[in-house]
Every structure is written in C-alpha cells, then in structure tokens.
Design an enzyme around this catalytic site. Structure first.
Site, short mmCIF file in Angstrom:
data_model
loop_
_atom_site.label_atom_id
_atom_site.label_comp_id
_atom_site.label_asym_id
_atom_site.label_seq_id
_atom_site.Cartn_x
_atom_site.Cartn_y
_atom_site.Cartn_z
N CYS A 104 53.96 -0.24 22.96
CA CYS A 104 54.06 1.07 23.63
C CYS A 104 55.48 1.62 23.58
O CYS A 104 55.77 2.53 22.81
CB CYS A 104 53.59 0.97 25.08
SG CYS A 104 51.83 0.58 25.27
N ARG A 105 56.37 1.09 24.44
CA ARG A 105 57.69 1.71 24.60
C ARG A 105 58.61 1.50 23.41
O ARG A 105 59.21 2.47 22.90
CB ARG A 105 58.36 1.19 25.88
CG ARG A 105 57.66 1.61 27.14
CD ARG A 105 58.10 0.79 28.33
NE ARG A 105 57.65 -0.59 28.22
CZ ARG A 105 57.99 -1.57 29.05
NH1 ARG A 105 58.81 -1.31 30.05
NH2 ARG A 105 57.52 -2.79 28.89
N SER A 106 58.78 0.25 22.95
CA SER A 106 59.78 0.04 21.89
C SER A 106 59.36 0.63 20.54
O SER A 106 60.22 1.16 19.82
CB SER A 106 60.19 -1.44 21.77
OG SER A 106 59.12 -2.26 21.42
N ASP A 148 56.71 0.98 32.25
CA ASP A 148 55.64 0.45 31.39
C ASP A 148 54.39 1.33 31.57
O ASP A 148 53.83 1.40 32.66
CB ASP A 148 55.37 -0.99 31.84
CG ASP A 148 54.34 -1.67 30.96
OD1 ASP A 148 53.69 -0.98 30.14
OD2 ASP A 148 54.18 -2.89 31.10
N ASN A 185 55.78 -4.69 22.50
CA ASN A 185 56.10 -4.00 21.24
C ASN A 185 54.92 -3.18 20.72
O ASN A 185 54.74 -3.04 19.52
CB ASN A 185 56.58 -5.01 20.17
CG ASN A 185 57.21 -4.36 18.94
OD1 ASN A 185 57.14 -4.91 17.84
ND2 ASN A 185 57.81 -3.21 19.08
N CYS A 214 60.78 -4.14 24.12
CA CYS A 214 59.99 -4.07 25.36
C CYS A 214 59.19 -5.35 25.48
O CYS A 214 59.54 -6.36 24.83
CB CYS A 214 59.10 -2.82 25.37
SG CYS A 214 57.88 -2.76 24.04
P1 4NP Z 1 55.06 -2.37 26.06
O1 4NP Z 1 53.76 -2.24 26.98
O2 4NP Z 1 55.85 -3.54 26.61
O3 4NP Z 1 55.75 -1.07 26.28
O4 4NP Z 1 54.58 -2.58 24.65
C1 4NP Z 1 52.88 -3.30 27.26
C2 4NP Z 1 51.98 -3.70 26.29
C3 4NP Z 1 51.10 -4.72 26.56
C4 4NP Z 1 51.10 -5.32 27.81
C5 4NP Z 1 52.01 -4.93 28.77
C6 4NP Z 1 52.91 -3.92 28.49
N1 4NP Z 1 50.17 -6.36 28.10
O5 4NP Z 1 50.16 -6.84 29.23
O6 4NP Z 1 49.38 -6.74 27.21
#
Ligand code: 4NP
Length: 171
Positions: A21-23, A137, A19, A16
């Site tokens: 939340c989703r992955s 997201d 790294n 993702c």
């Molecule tokens: P992820 O979510 O891609 O599922 O880990 C996010 C984590 C952090 C951010 C965006 C999405 N950020 O903008 O910091």
C-alpha cells in the site's frame, strides 16, 4: 548552450509493513516526480516491506485504483521484504511509520551506510502533525485512507524533489 552535469547517483528506499500500500505508492509517486524533474538518470528508487506477508504480490488493488485516479501507475511493482544489503545499497531509507522505523533500526547492521528516517520528517508538511508524522496504514480502512496517503506522499515527495534540485541532504 549550457550542459548540466548529472550528479552522482543517489538511491532512496521507501519502507512500510507489507510493501503493498504505502511504500509502493511512495515509490511510484517519487518515480513520476523524479522523471518530471528530469532527475531519473541520477536517482534510483525502490520500495520494500518489513514483513514477508505479501512478498511477490502486486500492490493492493485499492491502492492501485486510487493511485491511477491521480495518474500514478503501480501495476509493475512487486512486493519484497527489506534485505540486509539494503542498508548498504541505499543512501536513504524512509519509513512510513514509527513501527517500520523501529523494525529497521533493529535490523540495521552497525556499519550500515544508509541514512534512515521517517518520511514525514523530511520537511514542513502541514498535515503531518495530525498524523504524528506517520503515513497512516490504509489497509483496514476505506477509500478515504488511500487518498490521505497519496496526499501526504505527494507533499513529502515534492519536498524531496526540491532538496534533490538544490543538492541538499534529504535527512
Ligand atoms: P502497507 O499496508 O504496510 O502500507 O503495505 C499493509 C499491508 C498489509 C497488511 C498491513 C498493512 N497486512 O496486515 O497484511
């Protein structure tokens, strides 16, 4: 007594943006299902982000908490960025959304061996259409977004497990 031979090791990387939340949720959910299916010896799982923002951090506390309610433990995971070696080390790289997929395709060396695709394209996922085949997201939203992610990931990883059991290609 029948002896089941363990297939050649297969490796899967979930990707993702951050790294956190989703992955990592995909990583932990798939790890749990692989263990439950007695496939842990033959499948290697990891996760990474396309961005560096959170390198070294534990998964987002909200994702950890919601995952814990579903009995998935994320506390041991630590964010890292996708590395060029991942395109050779992993058999499959699954992106959570189109933006992650685009970033991977830009980074992908010409002679990369990994097969790359959107996770929600792995099979029939009833809710996927409504999310345009992307795991949404949850970072800037509320708890519901994290629950949605977990449900999509549970369905997608169930499909992966079925394919592994049947020795089918995942993409
Ligand atoms: P992820 O979510 O891609 O599922 O880990 C996010 C984590 C952090 C951010 C965006 C999405 N950020 O903008 O910091």
């Amino acid at each position: 007594m029948s002896v089941e031979l363990v297939a050649t090791e297969l490796s899967i990387l979930f990707v993702c943006l951050g790294n956190i939340c989703r992955s990592p949720a995909a990583h932990a959910i798939m790890q749990t299902k692989v263990a439950q299916a007695h496939l842990a010896c033959s499948v290697m799982i990891d996760s990474a982000g396309t961005a560096t923002y959170h390198t070294g951090s534990a998964p987002d506390k909200r994702m950890q908490q919601v995952c814990a309610e579903y009995r998935y433990n994320l506390s041991h995971l630590q964010a890292r960025q996708v590395d060029v070696s991942d395109f050779y080390r992993f058999d499959y790289i699954f992106a959570m959304d189109e933006s992650n997929l685009q970033d991977l395709q830009v980074e992908r060396p010409d002679n990369a061996t990994a097969r790359i695709g959107l996770l929600l394209h792995v099979g029939e996922i009833p809710q996927a259409n409504q999310f345009h085949y992307q795991v949404p997201d949850p970072y800037y939203g509320g708890t519901n977004g994290f629950v949605t992610v977990i449900r999509l990931l549970e369905t997608a990883t169930d499909i992966l497990i079925d394919k592994l059991r049947n020795n089918q290609p995942l993409i």
